[in-house]
Design a protein around this motif. Sequence first.
Motif, mmCIF file in Angstrom:
data_model
loop_
_atom_site.group_PDB
_atom_site.id
_atom_site.type_symbol
_atom_site.label_atom_id
_atom_site.label_comp_id
_atom_site.label_asym_id
_atom_site.label_seq_id
_atom_site.Cartn_x
_atom_site.Cartn_y
_atom_site.Cartn_z
ATOM 1 N N TRP A 27 0.846 -1.195 0.000
ATOM 2 C CA TRP A 27 0.000 0.000 0.000
ATOM 3 C C TRP A 27 0.890 1.257 0.000
ATOM 4 N N THR A 28 0.415 2.297 -0.621
ATOM 5 C CA THR A 28 1.074 3.608 -0.572
ATOM 6 C C THR A 28 0.049 4.650 -0.160
ATOM 7 N N LEU A 29 0.549 5.837 0.294
ATOM 8 C CA LEU A 29 -0.346 6.828 0.876
ATOM 9 C C LEU A 29 -0.022 8.197 0.323
ATOM 10 N N GLY A 45 -7.342 15.061 3.581
ATOM 11 C CA GLY A 45 -7.721 13.760 3.055
ATOM 12 C C GLY A 45 -6.518 12.884 2.822
ATOM 13 N N LEU A 46 -6.741 11.609 2.832
ATOM 14 C CA LEU A 46 -5.649 10.672 2.562
ATOM 15 C C LEU A 46 -6.085 9.686 1.477
ATOM 16 N N LEU A 47 -5.139 9.308 0.649
ATOM 17 C CA LEU A 47 -5.368 8.369 -0.458
ATOM 18 C C LEU A 47 -4.537 7.126 -0.196
ATOM 19 N N LEU A 48 -5.195 5.993 -0.161
ATOM 20 C CA LEU A 48 -4.520 4.711 -0.047
ATOM 21 C C LEU A 48 -4.626 4.000 -1.395
ATOM 22 N N ALA A 49 -3.529 3.490 -1.891
ATOM 23 C CA ALA A 49 -3.514 2.836 -3.203
ATOM 24 C C ALA A 49 -2.729 1.536 -3.126
ATOM 25 N N LEU A 50 -3.300 0.476 -3.761
ATOM 26 C CA LEU A 50 -2.678 -0.839 -3.805
ATOM 27 C C LEU A 50 -2.309 -1.164 -5.246
ATOM 28 N N SER A 51 -1.080 -1.573 -5.477
ATOM 29 C CA SER A 51 -0.594 -1.852 -6.830
ATOM 30 C C SER A 51 -1.186 -3.151 -7.366
ATOM 31 N N VAL A 52 -1.694 -3.112 -8.623
ATOM 32 C CA VAL A 52 -2.214 -4.286 -9.340
ATOM 33 C C VAL A 52 -1.433 -4.405 -10.638
ATOM 34 N N THR A 53 -0.916 -5.615 -10.894
ATOM 35 C CA THR A 53 -0.033 -5.767 -12.062
ATOM 36 C C THR A 53 -0.788 -6.069 -13.358
#
Length: 564
Positions: free
Chosen positions: A109-111, A184-192
């Motif tokens: 996860w990244t923020l 606000g915060l953004l959480l992102a999960l990498s999908v290949t």
Amino acid sequence: MTFRLRLFLAMLLLVAAVTGAALWIAERSMSDAFSHALTARFEERVGRIAKVREVRAEEARGLAAAVARSVRLQAALIEHAEDPTATPGDVVHEIARTALDERKPGGGWTLRLVDTRGRAIDGAEKLGPANAQLAWNPDPAAVAAALKAGMGVQGLLPAIGREGWWEAYFAPVLDAESDAVLGGLLLALSVTDSGDVANANLRTSVVIGGRVVSAGWDAAAAQTFAALAEAKTSRSEVTLGGEPHVAFLHRLGDDDGGVFPPAVEVSAFSLAENQRQRRALRERVLGVGALALVAASLVALLIANSLARPVRELVTVTDSIRRGDFSARATPRSGELGALATAFNTMAGDLALKDRYRNMLDLVSDPHIAEDLIAGGLELGGEERDVSVVFCDIRGFTALSEGMAPTAVIEMLNEHFTPLTRVVYEHGGVVLHFVGDLIIALFGAPRAHEHSERSAAACALGLVAERARLNAAGGRKIEVGVGVATGRVVAGRMGSRDRLNYSVFGARMNLASRLCSQAGPMQVVIDAPTLAGCGPAARATALGALKLKGFTEEIEAYRLEELG
């Protein structure tokens, strides 16, 4: 067009129609089944993706809640709001990293952080994996609106410098005491990738903001998928890699309010296998149709021959009967044609019997009378008619036949009557009776005869001339006398309903008989009405007033010489 050809064409059209209908139904059923299968497969894929995204969203919501509860992070956002030049310090980064690792160790996860006006806070990109490159340039107004609504939104973001994308979740950070929005915060999960690229009959892609982010596609395929993502329809047909495909579109994250770029899931199913199966089906159906056509042709030929042979035979037999050969018969057979042949033979037998009856009737009666009798034109009873009557008998018949055998007498009379009858017919007369050596002819009944007097006189002269010719030809020397009378008589069918004759009665009949008795050998004696009807050119010798048996008054008679 012959019957055989018509039957063959009918069988050809029938087989072609059945084959075409079967092919159309089979191809339509195959296409419908394939279409339903593709739709079900796409819907199953969309449902699977939706479940995966829901799991990720739930995980992101938990992470966002854990990070947002950090008092030190809230303080940093308050400080940034008071002084935009201030950025979260290393302590804030450490707290966020710790929260992420505790919640999802090594989860990828990244923020990102934004302020209340939707602007990214510098330095926040350091949070997350070292290789994380997240392309997120939202509209500040859209982000501010989402923060104001106080609800989290889910979407997709393209990756930078590589294939794949980010599954993203954006949520507000609220003050623990006042619930005021601090940022606000953004959480992102990498999908290949999409996980379905290996399927030979299925090509999938995710298009985010007009950019194809799935792995493994060439430029042409990527361009096609990008164009499909802009289409308004949810299903269309395209060509990929030189093969036809049917493409399905499913839009992702359309309700995020503009926080994330539009994203579309595109699945393209190859139609090559379906077309190959359809070609194989078409070849099989057409092959079966060709075999059916050959079989139908053979059956048609057999049926045509089995039908044409008896039909041709019936035509031949019919033609024979038409020519008068009533002995012709069709060959008996079984089935409907056999029944037809039996009925035809029965009809031929009836016609033969009727023909014999007709020939016999013609022999015993004048043909004109016979035709009227057959046609029903002569009813039982009589009618008055104006006629001319001709009596012709042999002079000296008793002496001539004396000493002759009865059969010889009959043979002599037949030889005598045959040519004289022909003379009567040639002049349009009717032979009424043969009585002994006497022949009685009638002009004017049963059918009307124009100028019956002159025709009767001409016939009388012809009878004498014919008898003279026969005598000169070397036959028996027979001399005749002829009498002709004209006037009103009663003519009709006389007798009973079971047995009758066509007869004529009246004084003119008696007069003709008496005048015949007055005629000498090879002479013709006529009465005054007959002479008047012969015209002024007729030449006759007056015999004066004759006292005849059966007549109270004297009769003017004439010996006819010629008609002129």
